[in-house]
Write an enzyme that holds these catalytic residues in place. Structure first.
Site, PDB file in Angstrom:
ATOM      1  N   HIS A  11      -3.826  -7.010   1.547  1.00 40.23           N
ATOM      2  CA  HIS A  11      -3.938  -8.063   2.579  1.00 40.23           C
ATOM      3  C   HIS A  11      -5.207  -7.825   3.379  1.00 40.23           C
ATOM      4  O   HIS A  11      -5.852  -6.784   3.260  1.00 40.23           O
ATOM      5  CB  HIS A  11      -2.726  -7.989   3.522  1.00 40.23           C
ATOM      6  CG  HIS A  11      -1.499  -8.591   2.935  1.00 40.23           C
ATOM      7  ND1 HIS A  11      -0.944  -9.751   3.406  1.00 40.23           N
ATOM      8  CD2 HIS A  11      -0.727  -8.198   1.889  1.00 40.23           C
ATOM      9  CE1 HIS A  11       0.119 -10.053   2.679  1.00 40.23           C
ATOM     10  NE2 HIS A  11       0.270  -9.116   1.755  1.00 40.23           N
ATOM     11  N   SER A  58     -10.568 -10.433   3.491  1.00 41.40           N
ATOM     12  CA  SER A  58     -11.764 -11.271   3.600  1.00 41.40           C
ATOM     13  C   SER A  58     -12.984 -10.394   3.873  1.00 41.40           C
ATOM     14  O   SER A  58     -12.885  -9.360   4.537  1.00 41.40           O
ATOM     15  CB  SER A  58     -11.607 -12.283   4.750  1.00 41.40           C
ATOM     16  OG  SER A  58     -10.850 -13.397   4.308  1.00 41.40           O
ATOM     17  N   HIS A  73      -6.100  -8.034   9.179  1.00 42.41           N
ATOM     18  CA  HIS A  73      -6.184  -9.493   9.205  1.00 42.41           C
ATOM     19  C   HIS A  73      -7.238  -9.987  10.198  1.00 42.41           C
ATOM     20  O   HIS A  73      -7.501  -9.338  11.199  1.00 42.41           O
ATOM     21  CB  HIS A  73      -4.826 -10.094   9.595  1.00 42.41           C
ATOM     22  CG  HIS A  73      -3.779  -9.882   8.541  1.00 42.41           C
ATOM     23  ND1 HIS A  73      -2.751  -8.983   8.675  1.00 42.41           N
ATOM     24  CD2 HIS A  73      -3.624 -10.449   7.317  1.00 42.41           C
ATOM     25  CE1 HIS A  73      -1.993  -9.018   7.586  1.00 42.41           C
ATOM     26  NE2 HIS A  73      -2.504  -9.889   6.742  1.00 42.41           N
ATOM     27  N   ASP A  83       3.591 -16.283   2.149  1.00 46.10           N
ATOM     28  CA  ASP A  83       2.823 -15.180   2.733  1.00 46.10           C
ATOM     29  C   ASP A  83       3.547 -14.674   3.990  1.00 46.10           C
ATOM     30  O   ASP A  83       3.889 -15.474   4.873  1.00 46.10           O
ATOM     31  CB  ASP A  83       1.424 -15.721   3.095  1.00 46.10           C
ATOM     32  CG  ASP A  83       0.427 -14.642   3.438  1.00 46.10           C
ATOM     33  OD1 ASP A  83       0.588 -13.504   2.958  1.00 46.10           O
ATOM     34  OD2 ASP A  83      -0.534 -14.950   4.182  1.00 46.10           O
ATOM     35  N   HIS A  84       3.796 -13.375   4.067  1.00 47.59           N
ATOM     36  CA  HIS A  84       4.403 -12.759   5.260  1.00 47.59           C
ATOM     37  C   HIS A  84       5.725 -13.387   5.678  1.00 47.59           C
ATOM     38  O   HIS A  84       5.899 -13.777   6.849  1.00 47.59           O
ATOM     39  CB  HIS A  84       3.425 -12.802   6.446  1.00 47.59           C
ATOM     40  CG  HIS A  84       2.231 -11.928   6.254  1.00 47.59           C
ATOM     41  ND1 HIS A  84       2.268 -10.560   6.345  1.00 47.59           N
ATOM     42  CD2 HIS A  84       0.955 -12.229   5.916  1.00 47.59           C
ATOM     43  CE1 HIS A  84       1.073 -10.053   6.088  1.00 47.59           C
ATOM     44  NE2 HIS A  84       0.247 -11.053   5.813  1.00 47.59           N
ATOM     45  N   SER A 102       1.694 -19.546   4.610  1.00 46.54           N
ATOM     46  CA  SER A 102       2.302 -18.753   5.686  1.00 46.54           C
ATOM     47  C   SER A 102       3.354 -19.608   6.398  1.00 46.54           C
ATOM     48  O   SER A 102       3.417 -20.827   6.193  1.00 46.54           O
ATOM     49  CB  SER A 102       1.223 -18.330   6.689  1.00 46.54           C
ATOM     50  OG  SER A 102       0.743 -19.487   7.374  1.00 46.54           O
ATOM     51  N   ASP A 136       8.066  -9.381   4.494  1.00 47.75           N
ATOM     52  CA  ASP A 136       7.239  -8.428   5.237  1.00 47.75           C
ATOM     53  C   ASP A 136       8.108  -7.679   6.245  1.00 47.75           C
ATOM     54  O   ASP A 136       8.294  -8.110   7.374  1.00 47.75           O
ATOM     55  CB  ASP A 136       6.101  -9.180   5.938  1.00 47.75           C
ATOM     56  CG  ASP A 136       5.180  -8.228   6.691  1.00 47.75           C
ATOM     57  OD1 ASP A 136       5.488  -7.019   6.743  1.00 47.75           O
ATOM     58  OD2 ASP A 136       4.165  -8.694   7.232  1.00 47.75           O
TER      59      ASP A 136
HETATM   60  P1  13P Z   1      -7.850 -12.164   5.912  1.00 51.90           P
HETATM   61  O1  13P Z   1      -7.594 -12.455   7.355  1.00 51.90           O
HETATM   62  O2  13P Z   1      -8.707 -10.970   5.725  1.00 51.90           O
HETATM   63  O3  13P Z   1      -8.372 -13.351   5.179  1.00 51.90           O
HETATM   64  O4  13P Z   1      -6.428 -11.793   5.236  1.00 51.90           O
HETATM   65  C1  13P Z   1      -5.549 -12.792   4.825  1.00 51.90           C
HETATM   66  C2  13P Z   1      -4.215 -12.257   4.459  1.00 51.90           C
HETATM   67  O5  13P Z   1      -3.989 -11.080   4.308  1.00 51.90           O
HETATM   68  C3  13P Z   1      -3.146 -13.237   4.261  1.00 51.90           C
HETATM   69  O6  13P Z   1      -1.918 -12.612   4.029  1.00 51.90           O
HETATM   70  O1  G3H Z   2      -2.145 -13.058   7.101  1.00 49.66           O
HETATM   71  C1  G3H Z   2      -2.114 -14.131   7.642  1.00 49.66           C
HETATM   72  C2  G3H Z   2      -2.840 -15.304   7.107  1.00 49.66           C
HETATM   73  O2  G3H Z   2      -4.192 -15.262   7.437  1.00 49.66           O
HETATM   74  C3  G3H Z   2      -2.169 -16.562   7.533  1.00 49.66           C
HETATM   75  O3  G3H Z   2      -2.488 -16.867   8.851  1.00 49.66           O
HETATM   76  O4  G3H Z   2      -0.227 -17.099   9.806  1.00 49.66           O
HETATM   77  O5  G3H Z   2      -2.231 -18.067  10.977  1.00 49.66           O
HETATM   78  O6  G3H Z   2      -1.366 -19.110   8.870  1.00 49.66           O
HETATM   79  P1  G3H Z   2      -1.502 -17.845   9.695  1.00 49.66           P
HETATM   80 ZN    ZN Z   3      -1.650 -10.798   5.074  1.00 54.62          ZN
END
Ligand code: 13P
Ligand code: G3H
Ligand code: ZN
Length: 311
Positions: free
Chosen positions: A213, A216, A180, A82-83, A50, A104
């Site tokens: 996304h 978890s 998230h 990511d994002h 990220s 994103d």
């Molecule tokens: P979680 O917070 O559910 O682990 O999702 C992570 C995520 O989507 C990262 O892009």
């Molecule tokens: O979707 C987001 C991920 O969990 C990354 O989190 O932006 O705090 O590193 P972060």
């Molecule tokens: Zn995400």
């Protein structure tokens, strides 16, 4: 082996009815725990970074650590942004050797999202890099952006063909009720995902890889470990594993996991200090933390993603 794009991985995952885990990485122990698990199970792997992770660890450190993991495990690995919030961060990651980026634009209007995604795709494809776009808005917290449940929105299946055709993206993240962070569903309610939307999207985009996304499961064992050792997390509820397994057999080829890694690491370290309050060597508490990350990732690969032996 080398850093690879996800093109071939997704093609095989789609056909094989499994998904690839995309795990967020921030430091050496997290990278080692994940890659050792995937290496031992011969599983295809996406490591995602990220903008917060890039700020924390620096782009070059994460790249070098991932290169080391590839040398150590012999696995092909996708390195993914990511994002990505705008064109500039995507460009910086592409120029810096990532094989995949996410733009994103989910917070923008449909037309603005299409325009920025198309611009990233043109730049990325020219350099052999693949691109994930997003349609719909997930609730939850990522970096400094906090999207409330009221401001989240399911993906509209009517928009997906136009979006994919006019941008040229290689995969699409959709919103079907995941979010998230650790607090995904209201305590006392039954977690629900909109499989009807997923199926409708899949029928409009045959063979096209879909991304989830906020996937978890917020494994109770680790929440309990946090709270049994001085933590104070309120009721944390994640996406049930059987739903993720079902999504993996459908069009979902990439499942994003970060919060579960955080909980496993933090729970383990809290427990370690509870048991050894006089210790102060970081190697002592990071060793079990890394081991539990490895266990967790093996569990995901085997029981949730279904991608063991598919590297
Ligand atoms: P979680 O917070 O559910 O682990 O999702 C992570 C995520 O989507 C990262 O892009
Ligand atoms: O979707 C987001 C991920 O969990 C990354 O989190 O932006 O705090 O590193 P972060
Ligand atoms: Zn995400």
């Amino acid at each position: 082996m080398a850093m690879v794009t996800s093109t071939e991985m997704f093609r095989r995952a789609y056909e094989g009815g499994y998904a690839i885990g995309a795990f967020n990485v921030n430091n050496m122990e997290i990278i080692q725990g994940i890659t050792e698990a995937a290496g031992e199970l011969n599983a295809p792997l996406i490591l995602q970074v990220s903008s917060g992770a890039r700020k924390y660890a620096k782009h070059v450190y994460l790249m070098k650590l991932i290169e080391a993991a590839i040398a150590d495990t012999g696995l092909p690995i996708v390195v993914h942004l990511d994002h990505g919030a705008d064109f500039e961060i995507c460009k910086s990651c592409i120029d810096g050797g990532f094989t995949s980026v996410m733009i994103d634009g989910s917070h923008l209007s449909f037309e603005e999202n299409k325009a920025v995604t198309k611009r990233v795709v043109e730049y990325a494809h020219d350099k052999g890099v693949v691109v994930e776009g997003e349609l719909g808005r997930l609730a939850g917290v990522e970096d400094e952006i906090n999207v409330s449940a009221e401001n989240s929105a399911y993906t509209d299946p009517n928009q997906v063909e136009d979006f994919v055709k006019s941008t040229g993206v290689d995969s699409l993240a959709i919103a079907i009720g995941t979010s998230h962070g650790a607090y995904k569903f209201k305590p006392g309610t039954k977690p629900q995902l909109r499989f009807d939307i997923l199926k409708e999207v899949a029928s409009r985009l045959p063979g096209f890889p879909i991304v989830l996304h906020g996937a978890s499961s917020v494994i109770p064992k680790y929440v309990q470990m946090v709270n049994a050792n001085g933590g104070q997390m309120p009721d944390a509820i994640g996406v049930p594993e059987d739903m993720l397994r079902e999504a993996s057999t459908l069009a979902v080829c990439k499942i994003n996991i970060d919060s579960d890694l955080r909980l496993a690491m933090t729970g383990t370290i809290r427990e370690y200090f509870n048991q050894h309050p006089d210790h102060f060597d970081p190697r002592q508490y990071l060793t079990p933390a890394r081991a539990n990350i490895k266990d967790l990732v093996k569990h995901k690969i085997t029981n949730v993603l279904g991608c063991a032996g598919k590297a």
